[in-house]
Design a protein around this motif. Sequence first.
Motif, short mmCIF file in Angstrom:
data_model
loop_
_atom_site.label_atom_id
_atom_site.label_comp_id
_atom_site.label_asym_id
_atom_site.label_seq_id
_atom_site.Cartn_x
_atom_site.Cartn_y
_atom_site.Cartn_z
N PHE A 1 45.06 108.38 74.51
CA PHE A 1 45.59 108.52 73.16
C PHE A 1 46.23 107.23 72.66
CE2 PHE A 1 47.36 110.29 69.42
CZ PHE A 1 48.62 109.72 69.29
N GLU A 2 47.10 106.66 73.48
CA GLU A 2 47.85 105.48 73.04
C GLU A 2 46.90 104.30 72.76
OE1 GLU A 2 51.17 104.70 75.53
OE2 GLU A 2 51.94 103.05 74.30
N GLU A 3 45.78 104.27 73.45
CA GLU A 3 44.80 103.20 73.21
C GLU A 3 43.96 103.47 71.97
OE1 GLU A 3 42.62 101.99 76.80
OE2 GLU A 3 44.00 103.29 77.88
N GLY A 4 44.16 104.64 71.36
CA GLY A 4 43.38 104.98 70.18
C GLY A 4 41.97 105.40 70.50
N LEU A 5 41.69 105.68 71.76
CA LEU A 5 40.33 105.99 72.19
C LEU A 5 40.08 107.50 72.23
CD1 LEU A 5 40.01 103.32 75.02
CD2 LEU A 5 39.16 103.21 72.66
N VAL A 6 40.63 108.20 71.27
CA VAL A 6 40.39 109.63 71.16
C VAL A 6 39.89 109.90 69.75
CG1 VAL A 6 42.02 110.32 72.93
CG2 VAL A 6 42.80 110.04 70.57
N ASP A 7 39.09 110.91 69.62
CA ASP A 7 38.49 111.22 68.33
C ASP A 7 39.03 112.55 67.84
OD1 ASP A 7 35.11 111.67 67.02
OD2 ASP A 7 36.98 111.01 66.08
N PHE A 8 40.03 112.49 67.00
CA PHE A 8 40.58 113.70 66.43
C PHE A 8 39.58 114.34 65.47
CE2 PHE A 8 45.44 113.97 66.91
CZ PHE A 8 45.38 113.49 68.19
N ALA B 1 46.79 120.24 66.86
CA ALA B 1 47.61 119.10 67.24
C ALA B 1 47.57 118.10 66.09
CB ALA B 1 47.07 118.45 68.51
N ILE B 2 48.65 117.37 65.91
CA ILE B 2 48.73 116.39 64.83
C ILE B 2 49.22 115.07 65.38
CG2 ILE B 2 49.04 117.99 62.91
CD1 ILE B 2 52.08 117.50 63.20
N GLY B 3 48.77 114.00 64.76
CA GLY B 3 49.18 112.71 65.27
C GLY B 3 49.13 111.64 64.21
N TRP B 4 49.66 110.50 64.60
CA TRP B 4 49.63 109.30 63.77
C TRP B 4 49.06 108.15 64.58
CZ3 TRP B 4 50.87 109.30 58.62
CH2 TRP B 4 51.54 110.43 58.14
N PHE B 5 48.21 107.42 63.93
CA PHE B 5 47.61 106.22 64.50
C PHE B 5 47.91 105.06 63.56
CE2 PHE B 5 44.76 108.21 67.68
CZ PHE B 5 44.85 109.53 67.28
N ARG B 6 47.70 103.85 64.06
CA ARG B 6 47.82 102.71 63.17
C ARG B 6 46.88 101.61 63.62
NH1 ARG B 6 53.96 100.50 64.65
NH2 ARG B 6 53.45 99.65 66.73
N GLN B 7 46.54 100.77 62.68
CA GLN B 7 45.69 99.62 62.99
C GLN B 7 46.24 98.41 62.25
OE1 GLN B 7 41.47 100.15 62.33
NE2 GLN B 7 41.00 98.45 63.71
N ALA B 8 46.71 97.47 63.04
CA ALA B 8 47.23 96.23 62.48
C ALA B 8 46.09 95.25 62.24
CB ALA B 8 48.26 95.64 63.43
N LYS C 1 43.63 93.85 65.02
CA LYS C 1 43.87 94.60 66.27
C LYS C 1 43.11 95.91 66.26
CE LYS C 1 48.39 92.66 67.39
NZ LYS C 1 49.79 92.97 67.79
N GLU C 2 42.97 96.48 67.43
CA GLU C 2 42.34 97.78 67.55
C GLU C 2 43.31 98.88 67.10
OE1 GLU C 2 38.97 96.08 68.54
OE2 GLU C 2 39.16 98.28 68.52
N ARG C 3 42.74 100.01 66.76
CA ARG C 3 43.54 101.17 66.42
C ARG C 3 44.35 101.62 67.65
NH1 ARG C 3 40.24 106.44 65.06
NH2 ARG C 3 40.15 106.50 67.35
N GLU C 4 45.57 102.04 67.43
CA GLU C 4 46.39 102.57 68.50
C GLU C 4 46.98 103.91 68.09
OE1 GLU C 4 50.06 100.56 69.46
OE2 GLU C 4 50.22 99.72 67.42
N GLY C 5 47.13 104.77 69.05
CA GLY C 5 47.81 106.04 68.81
C GLY C 5 49.29 105.83 69.04
N ILE C 6 50.12 106.25 68.11
CA ILE C 6 51.55 105.99 68.25
C ILE C 6 52.38 107.25 68.47
CG2 ILE C 6 51.54 103.79 67.04
CD1 ILE C 6 52.53 105.29 64.53
N VAL C 7 51.95 108.36 67.96
CA VAL C 7 52.73 109.58 68.18
C VAL C 7 51.83 110.79 67.97
CG1 VAL C 7 53.60 109.60 65.83
CG2 VAL C 7 54.82 110.86 67.58
N CYS C 8 52.09 111.82 68.75
CA CYS C 8 51.27 113.02 68.67
C CYS C 8 52.10 114.21 69.11
CB CYS C 8 50.05 112.86 69.57
SG CYS C 8 48.87 114.19 69.44
N ILE C 9 51.80 115.35 68.53
CA ILE C 9 52.43 116.57 68.99
C ILE C 9 51.39 117.68 68.96
CG2 ILE C 9 53.27 117.17 66.67
CD1 ILE C 9 55.77 118.36 68.07
N GLY C 10 51.37 118.46 70.01
CA GLY C 10 50.41 119.53 70.10
C GLY C 10 50.79 120.71 69.22
N SER C 11 49.96 121.70 69.20
CA SER C 11 50.24 122.89 68.43
C SER C 11 51.35 123.70 69.11
CB SER C 11 48.98 123.75 68.31
OG SER C 11 48.53 124.11 69.60
#
Length: 129
Positions: free
Chosen positions: A109-116, A32-39, A42-52
């Motif tokens: 995921f959206e809260e950024g509380l996942v550990d890729f 799975a691949i994703g993009w996160f961002r941190q402003a 602010k806390e890190r947030e997950g913005i988009v993800c797609i599974g395998s």
Amino acid sequence: VDIVPSGGGSVQPGESLRLSCVASGLRLDYFAIGWFRQAPGKEREGIVCIGSSDSTAFYAESVKGRFTISRDDAKNSWYLQMNSLKPEDTAVYYCAADSSDSNCYSDYFEEGLVDFTSWGQGTQVTVSS
């Protein structure tokens, strides 16, 4: 595993940017691949993800309709096309890959509380007039 991002920069509101990440040391089609961002501030947030395996992409509401994730497993690469950029999109963006799809579709995921599994270095995106 090494993940190298590229494509950050400074743009004006309404403009577009495309971020890229290329991975070595893994077979991307299993991940799975994703993009996160941190402003700033602010806390890190997950913005988009797609599974395998050609899975459905998940987009955070903040970017839905403006950002598009894509992947090229043959090149071990994935991309984030960002259109109609807003000042609030200013952040350090991180690409990441995970050996399981579960984090991608997690309620956290959206809260950024996942550990890729694997992360690229951040790349700065600044949207300002």
